[in-house]
Design an enzyme around this catalytic site. Structure first.
Site, PDB file in Angstrom:
ATOM      1  N   THR A 195       3.276 -19.028   6.681  1.00 33.51           N
ATOM      2  CA  THR A 195       4.108 -19.979   5.941  1.00 33.51           C
ATOM      3  C   THR A 195       5.074 -20.751   6.822  1.00 33.51           C
ATOM      4  O   THR A 195       5.290 -21.947   6.617  1.00 33.51           O
ATOM      5  CB  THR A 195       4.907 -19.207   4.862  1.00 33.51           C
ATOM      6  OG1 THR A 195       3.980 -18.618   3.980  1.00 33.51           O
ATOM      7  CG2 THR A 195       5.832 -20.115   4.078  1.00 33.51           C
ATOM      8  N   THR A 227       4.296   9.631   4.576  1.00 32.44           N
ATOM      9  CA  THR A 227       4.717   9.659   3.169  1.00 32.44           C
ATOM     10  C   THR A 227       4.540   8.306   2.485  1.00 32.44           C
ATOM     11  O   THR A 227       4.653   7.259   3.120  1.00 32.44           O
ATOM     12  CB  THR A 227       6.186  10.112   3.039  1.00 32.44           C
ATOM     13  OG1 THR A 227       6.590   9.973   1.667  1.00 32.44           O
ATOM     14  CG2 THR A 227       7.131   9.325   3.923  1.00 32.44           C
ATOM     15  N   GLN A 228       4.281   8.369   1.189  1.00 32.94           N
ATOM     16  CA  GLN A 228       4.202   7.141   0.392  1.00 32.94           C
ATOM     17  C   GLN A 228       5.593   6.549   0.153  1.00 32.94           C
ATOM     18  O   GLN A 228       5.712   5.397  -0.252  1.00 32.94           O
ATOM     19  CB  GLN A 228       3.553   7.437  -0.969  1.00 32.94           C
ATOM     20  CG  GLN A 228       2.110   7.857  -0.856  1.00 32.94           C
ATOM     21  CD  GLN A 228       1.478   8.218  -2.199  1.00 32.94           C
ATOM     22  OE1 GLN A 228       2.023   7.943  -3.262  1.00 32.94           O
ATOM     23  NE2 GLN A 228       0.312   8.828  -2.147  1.00 32.94           N
ATOM     24  N   CYS A 229       6.621   7.362   0.391  1.00 26.97           N
ATOM     25  CA  CYS A 229       7.994   6.853   0.206  1.00 26.97           C
ATOM     26  C   CYS A 229       8.327   5.906   1.349  1.00 26.97           C
ATOM     27  O   CYS A 229       7.863   6.076   2.470  1.00 26.97           O
ATOM     28  CB  CYS A 229       9.006   8.002   0.216  1.00 26.97           C
ATOM     29  SG  CYS A 229       8.742   9.200  -1.089  1.00 26.97           S
ATOM     30  N   ASP A 244      -4.012 -17.434   8.223  1.00 29.41           N
ATOM     31  CA  ASP A 244      -3.142 -16.749   7.270  1.00 29.41           C
ATOM     32  C   ASP A 244      -3.170 -15.294   7.718  1.00 29.41           C
ATOM     33  O   ASP A 244      -4.241 -14.762   8.052  1.00 29.41           O
ATOM     34  CB  ASP A 244      -3.730 -16.892   5.861  1.00 29.41           C
ATOM     35  CG  ASP A 244      -2.819 -16.289   4.805  1.00 29.41           C
ATOM     36  OD1 ASP A 244      -2.286 -17.049   3.997  1.00 29.41           O
ATOM     37  OD2 ASP A 244      -2.640 -15.050   4.795  1.00 29.41           O
ATOM     38  N   SER A 245      -2.030 -14.644   7.736  1.00 32.75           N
ATOM     39  CA  SER A 245      -2.008 -13.312   8.355  1.00 32.75           C
ATOM     40  C   SER A 245      -2.795 -12.274   7.566  1.00 32.75           C
ATOM     41  O   SER A 245      -3.068 -11.189   8.068  1.00 32.75           O
ATOM     42  CB  SER A 245      -0.578 -12.845   8.609  1.00 32.75           C
ATOM     43  OG  SER A 245       0.025 -12.371   7.439  1.00 32.75           O
TER      44      SER A 245
HETATM   45  N1  ASP Z   1       0.104 -15.469   3.358  1.00 31.47           N
HETATM   46  C1  ASP Z   1       1.084 -15.845   4.354  1.00 31.47           C
HETATM   47  C2  ASP Z   1       0.742 -15.116   5.628  1.00 31.47           C
HETATM   48  O1  ASP Z   1       1.010 -13.948   5.747  1.00 31.47           O
HETATM   49  C3  ASP Z   1       2.452 -15.528   3.873  1.00 31.47           C
HETATM   50  C4  ASP Z   1       3.574 -15.829   4.829  1.00 31.47           C
HETATM   51  O2  ASP Z   1       3.448 -16.312   5.917  1.00 31.47           O
HETATM   52  O3  ASP Z   1       4.703 -15.538   4.452  1.00 31.47           O
HETATM   53  O4  ASP Z   1       0.158 -15.694   6.509  1.00 31.47           O
END
Ligand code: ASP
Length: 342
Positions: A13, A277-279, A56-57
């Site tokens: 983003t 842990t899931q926490c 996009d990540s």
């Molecule tokens: N979907 C985007 C990404 O991870 C979200 C972001 O950049 O905040 O590439």
């Protein structure tokens, strides 16, 4: 002499802008001074590289991590620090992976991104970018103040391998529940020097990067109602070398015999099972309850207060080194880049 910083834009983003026809297109960071003339006042020389392809990540893979690590290595001698612009969704995974892969790091590598694109008036990206550059360039007595892989977001700098993305909505999207911030940013940048790692090498030596990662790693999250069939199927996958087992609370799991039997059989095959842990907050302590002690007896490794993100990256890195089994287990039990509290 002015410090030199290399910005590496990987996607996400922060680098998206709307063009004249209303379409979201990647921002050209090589024109960064034209876009943000105020950056000249930082007294830092800035260069920028955009990774090809921009992703996009959510699409990031260990392959991308290797390319990123190599890019940092290839430019290591020419810069005092690096700012990696990354999508927020998997930034904690990539940043955790870099903390292990950049083996003798002695210069700052600061990850950041944003929740709102950089050309939107209310963007959080501008502040995140400018402060990340300042942190990457910061020196005291000629030495980098934060010579480790870190993640800067909304006024806080964290150790990268301690972070998780905790919010899809808030601008302070990242948290480090089990380790204090390395710096807090208000009117000035307050570094918490005692929590910052020492350089892992000499800044004048070439950077060593580990690009052999073992991707035979799975994350298995247990839940009430998980059946023997499901657990067995997940742990019987061909090519499985390690499992991050996300358990309840302080590392607890069902005590049913079928559960222990499946795990015992998997571990006997040489698969490493690490308990996290899931926490979001707190640690696995496998001695407190019978439900945790059983796992320890079977040979499950205690992940302590590791995040799942750091556990995945560490397993890929350690198994990629093809160490003898006992040596790998030994390294998994201890902190190698400050990723768990010992
Ligand atoms: N979907 C985007 C990404 O991870 C979200 C972001 O950049 O905040 O590439």
């Amino acid at each position: 002499m002015k410090p030199s910083i290399l910005i590496i834009y990987t996607g996400g983003t922060i680098g998206m802008r709307t063009d004249a026809s209303g379409v979201l297109v990647p921002f050209d960071f090589s024109g960064i001074y034209d876009e943000f003339p105020a950056l000249r006042r930082l007294n830092v020389n800035i260069d920028a590289i955009t990774m090809n392809p921009i992703i996009d990540s959510s699409n990031v893979s260990p392959e991308n991590w290797c390319r990123l690590a190599e890019l940092i290595r290839d430019n290591y001698a020419s810069y005092d620090g690096f700012v990696v612009l990354h999508g927020t969704d998997t930034m904690s995974y990539t940043a955790s992976a870099m903390s292990f892969m950049l083996e003798n790091l002695a210069k700052p590598v600061v990850f950041t991104g944003s929740q709102i694109p950089i050309d939107v008036l209310r963007t959080d990206g501008r502040e995140n970018l400018i402060t990340a550059i300042e942190i990457a360039a910061a020196k005291e007595n000629g030495r980098a103040i934060v010579p480790e892989v870190s993640l800067y977001f909304q006024n806080q700098l964290f150790r990268a391998n301690r972070t998780i993305k905790h919010s899809a909505e808030q601008l302070n999207a990242f948290r480090s529940f089990n380790y204090p911030p390395l710096a807090e940013v208000g009117v000035s940048i307050q570094y918490n020097h005692s929590f910052i790692a020492e350089a892992a090498g000499d800044p004048n030596e070439p950077l060593r990067v580990a690009t052999s990662l073992d991707t035979g790693v799975a994350v298995v999250k247990i839940f009430p109602g998980i059946s023997p069939q499901i657990l067995h199927a997940m742990l019987s996958i061909y090519g499985l070398h390690a499992v991050v087992l996300e358990t309840y609370g302080a590392g607890n799991a069902p005590t049913a015999d079928w559960f222990s039997d499946i795990l015992r059989e998997v571990i006997a095959r040489g698969v490493i099972v690490m308990n996290v842990t899931q926490c979001t907050d707190g640690a696995v302590a496998m001695d407190i309850y019978e439900t945790g002690r059983r796992l320890k007896e079977i040979g499950v490794i205690c992940g302590a207060d590791s995040t799942t993100e750091a556990a995945v990256a560490k397993l890929m890195y350690i198994l990629g080194r093809k160490l003898p089994h006992d040596e790998a287990v030994e390294m998994l039990r201890k902190a190698i880049k400050g990723e768990i509290t010992e």
